[in-house]
Design a protein around this motif. Structure first.
Motif, short mmCIF file in Angstrom:
data_model
loop_
_atom_site.label_atom_id
_atom_site.label_comp_id
_atom_site.label_asym_id
_atom_site.label_seq_id
_atom_site.Cartn_x
_atom_site.Cartn_y
_atom_site.Cartn_z
N GLU A 255 36.89 52.78 46.36
CA GLU A 255 35.49 52.38 46.32
C GLU A 255 34.60 53.50 45.84
N ARG A 256 35.02 54.72 46.10
CA ARG A 256 34.16 55.85 45.75
C ARG A 256 34.47 56.40 44.36
N ILE A 257 35.20 55.63 43.57
CA ILE A 257 35.34 55.99 42.16
C ILE A 257 33.94 56.00 41.57
N SER B 9 29.36 66.28 40.92
CA SER B 9 30.52 65.42 40.65
C SER B 9 30.53 64.29 41.64
N SER B 10 29.36 63.69 41.82
CA SER B 10 29.28 62.65 42.84
C SER B 10 29.82 61.35 42.29
N CYS B 11 29.96 60.36 43.18
CA CYS B 11 30.46 59.06 42.75
C CYS B 11 29.32 58.19 42.29
N ASN B 12 28.08 58.72 42.23
CA ASN B 12 26.90 57.93 41.87
C ASN B 12 26.23 57.30 43.04
N GLY B 13 26.96 57.09 44.13
CA GLY B 13 26.39 56.43 45.29
C GLY B 13 25.14 57.16 45.74
N CYS B 14 25.28 58.48 45.91
CA CYS B 14 24.14 59.26 46.38
C CYS B 14 23.07 59.38 45.30
N ASP B 15 23.48 59.42 44.03
CA ASP B 15 22.48 59.54 42.97
C ASP B 15 21.54 58.37 42.94
N VAL C 134 22.72 66.62 48.88
CA VAL C 134 22.67 65.25 49.37
C VAL C 134 24.07 64.64 49.43
N GLY C 135 24.45 64.17 50.61
CA GLY C 135 25.75 63.51 50.78
C GLY C 135 26.82 64.47 51.23
N VAL C 136 27.89 63.92 51.79
CA VAL C 136 28.95 64.79 52.29
C VAL C 136 29.70 65.49 51.15
N CYS C 137 29.69 64.88 49.97
CA CYS C 137 30.34 65.54 48.84
C CYS C 137 29.68 66.87 48.55
N ALA C 138 28.35 66.87 48.49
CA ALA C 138 27.63 68.09 48.17
C ALA C 138 27.71 69.08 49.34
N VAL D 269 35.01 63.13 50.78
CA VAL D 269 36.29 62.45 50.63
C VAL D 269 37.13 63.07 49.52
N PHE D 270 36.47 63.80 48.63
CA PHE D 270 37.21 64.36 47.50
C PHE D 270 37.65 65.79 47.75
N ARG D 271 37.46 66.25 48.95
CA ARG D 271 37.73 67.65 49.29
C ARG D 271 39.13 68.10 48.86
N PRO E 17 23.28 64.40 55.51
CA PRO E 17 24.56 63.75 55.78
C PRO E 17 24.62 62.33 55.22
N GLY E 18 25.80 61.77 55.20
CA GLY E 18 25.95 60.36 54.82
C GLY E 18 26.81 60.20 53.60
N CYS E 19 27.50 59.06 53.56
CA CYS E 19 28.31 58.74 52.40
C CYS E 19 28.25 57.23 52.25
N ALA E 20 27.36 56.67 51.48
CA ALA E 20 26.30 57.36 50.76
C ALA E 20 25.15 57.71 51.71
N ALA E 21 24.44 58.80 51.38
CA ALA E 21 23.27 59.18 52.17
C ALA E 21 22.22 58.08 52.03
S1 SF4 Z 1 28.85 61.45 49.61
FE1 SF4 Z 1 29.92 59.49 49.32
S2 SF4 Z 1 28.44 58.21 48.27
FE2 SF4 Z 1 27.72 60.30 48.07
S3 SF4 Z 1 28.53 61.00 46.15
FE3 SF4 Z 1 30.03 61.57 47.71
S4 SF4 Z 1 31.49 59.88 47.80
FE4 SF4 Z 1 29.69 59.16 46.70
#
Ligand code: SF4
Lengths: 359, 147
Positions: free
Chosen positions: A62-64, B16-22, B82-86, B91-93, B113-117
């Motif tokens: 989902e997070r692609i 390198s986010s998944c766009n969700g946070c963007d 913004v987000g756990v990625c940043a 999840v991509f750790r 925090p948040g995924c997505a924030a």
């Molecule tokens: S924190 Fe979650 S929603 Fe935000 S960029 Fe990372 S994977 Fe995507």
């Protein structure tokens, strides 16, 4: 005598929410050639199949991409389910279809907004995103997430929607359709929008097909190809007809997406009427073995999820072919010979989703 | 922080986010959340920005880009991850191309925090950052005064 110069475009650029880099070879005001380079958002998430068990990996799938998130998750599930011969309950398939179409609505509205912003029409951008919040409200109410839903699982879905809520959603879409019509009217009939988009970034039917364009880019060049015609999930039971335009330019691509939103509304309403009662998931036992390609229609075009199991809880390989990567060669063709000022509009017209494309 | 003396402008970059946070950062700017009512504007030019909003983790390709953008923003500046990625890679750790959170390459002031924030938490994060920005500005003035 004019001289060639190279203008870098990106990775950080005001019209791009995501990083992609293009070297534009310019002579006078004309673009002679566009050389893309990618890799700014590459994470390497496909290798995570070795670290996550296959039912958990849905979250990674989902997070692609955060825009097409639900459909990525659902297509991954579809691939694994076919591999393991899991019979998914009808109701779950309908729910997946409903959520997929909501995702398409939100993605197309998002794109219309960004596109308006790209051509300098700020007000229209805001209006599109205002409407998009209605869609997100329904997604959030039914799945719990606005952009990352997490409601799909191998063997079905995680949450049911009760009949009252389904009716409410279906009725809400009537009002939504009216507001949408006002918005789409500006995109399709406003004279400044028309002159900004007509005959810009032309991609002939032959080039679109030969260069492997997919989704709205292909359909705007007159080819009726849409993965939903395969009838996966519940699409086989619904009346679905792909939206095709003959214009081959940025305007046609905008029109395809605008009209697809109406098609999505119709699909959701039909699915709400036809959805059968029953369980929403089945228990999945066993370990995936063998390989399978699952195809589905993302808002941006056809996506292919390839999975290969080796008889353990971890898949051996997961590979995604996303629509954006196949739309890059057609985009490069559209850019050759265009005016420098048209570059942002043309780049946006393929609805680039770099997050998917590089994973 | 009772009021804002200046209109803070922000620059958004997707590491390198998944766009969700963007898209949630962008959603903050649009009518439902509308941070523009506080004078906050999303700019594309680092030289105009006060707040650097960054989503996604650091990979080999964007390491230098992030450093460059940070260096181009004039002082005082604040960074919001913004987000756990940043924050940590999220999840991509464990992915081979992710070095970790943004704080691997530049100093971060606020973690959201948040995924997505959610847009609410992003706004909260940015408001916290504005307080820090104000402190930094005061400190800079003091240093100038004493020099
Ligand atoms: S924190 Fe979650 S929603 Fe935000 S960029 Fe990372 S994977 Fe995507």
């Amino acid at each position: 005598m004019s001289k060639e110069i190279v203008i870098p475009f990106g990775p950080q650029h005001p019209v791009l929410p995501e990083p992609i880099h293009l070297d534009l070879v310019i002579e006078d005001e004309k673009v002679k050639e566009a050389l893309p380079s990618i890799g700014y958002v590459h994470r390497g998430l496909e290798t995570l199949v070795e670290k996550r068990e296959f039912p958990e990996y849905v979250y990674i799938a989902e997070r692609i991409c955060g825009i097409c998130s639900f459909i990525h998750g659902a297509t991954y599930c579809q691939a694994v389910e076919t591999l393991m011969n899991v019979e998914v309950p009808e109701r779950a398939l309908y729910l997946r279809t409903i959520w997929s179409e909501y995702s398409r609505l939100h993605s197309h509205l998002l794109w219309l907004g960004l596109f308006a912003d790209g051509m300098g029409f700020e007000n229209l951008f805001m209006d599109a995103w205002r409407l998009r919040e209605h869609v997100l409200d329904d997604l959030e109410a039914t799945t719990g997430g606005r952009v990352i839903q997490g409601s799909c699982k191998v063997g079905g879905v995680r949450r049911d929607i009760d009949a009252a809520k389904l009716d409410e959603m279906s009725n809400g879409l009537d009002g939504f359709r009216g507001e949408l019509a006002d918005l789409v009217d500006v995109f399709l009939n406003d004279s400044s929008v028309r002159s900004r988009l007509k005959n810009v970034g032309v991609l002939s039917k032959h080039d679109a097909y030969a260069d492997g364009a997919v989704g709205p880019v292909l359909r705007a060049s007159g080819v009726a190809s849409d993965a939903r015609m395969l009838g996966y999930a519940a699409y086989g039971n619904l009346h679905f007809k792909p939206v095709v335009e003959e214009g081959c330019d940025c305007y046609a691509r905008c029109a395809v997406r605008a009209k697809e939103m109406y098609a999505s509304i119709d699909l959701i309403k039909e699915a709400v009427q036809k959805i059968p009662d029953g369980p929403i998931e089945v228990k999945v036992t066993g370990k995936p073995d063998g390989e399978y390609f699952a195809r589905a229609e993302q808002p941006r075009g056809e996506v292919v999820h390839y999975v290969k199991g080796n008889g353990t809880r971890h898949l051996a390989r997961h590979r995604v072919r996303t629509p954006t990567i196949t739309n890059v060669p057609p985009m490069v063709k559209m850019l050759a010979g265009c005016e420098l000022a048209d570059v942002p509009v043309i780049v946006l017209s393929i609805d680039p989703c770099i997050g998917c494309c590089e994973r | 922080m009772a009021y804002l003396k200046k209109s803070p402008w922000l620059l958004h970059y997707d590491a390198s986010s998944c766009n969700g946070c963007d898209i949630e950062v962008l959603a903050c700017l649009t009518p439902l959340y509308d941070v523009e009512r506080f004078g906050i504007i999303n700019t594309g030019n680092p030289k105009h920005a006060d707040v650097f909003v960054i989503t996604g983790g650091i990979n080999e390709m964007n390491r230098q880009v992030v450093k460059n953008i940070y260096a181009q923003i004039p002082d005082p500046k604040v960074v919001v991850a913004v987000g756990v990625c940043a924050t940590s890679g999220g999840v991509f750790r464990e992915c081979y191309n992710i070095a970790g959170g943004v704080d691997q390459v530049i100093p971060v002031d606020v973690y959201v925090p948040g995924c997505a924030a959610r847009p609410e938490s992003i706004i909260d994060g940015i408001v916290t950052a504005l307080g820090i920005l104000e402190e930094k500005r005061t400190k800079m003035k003091e240093q100038e005064g004493s020099a």
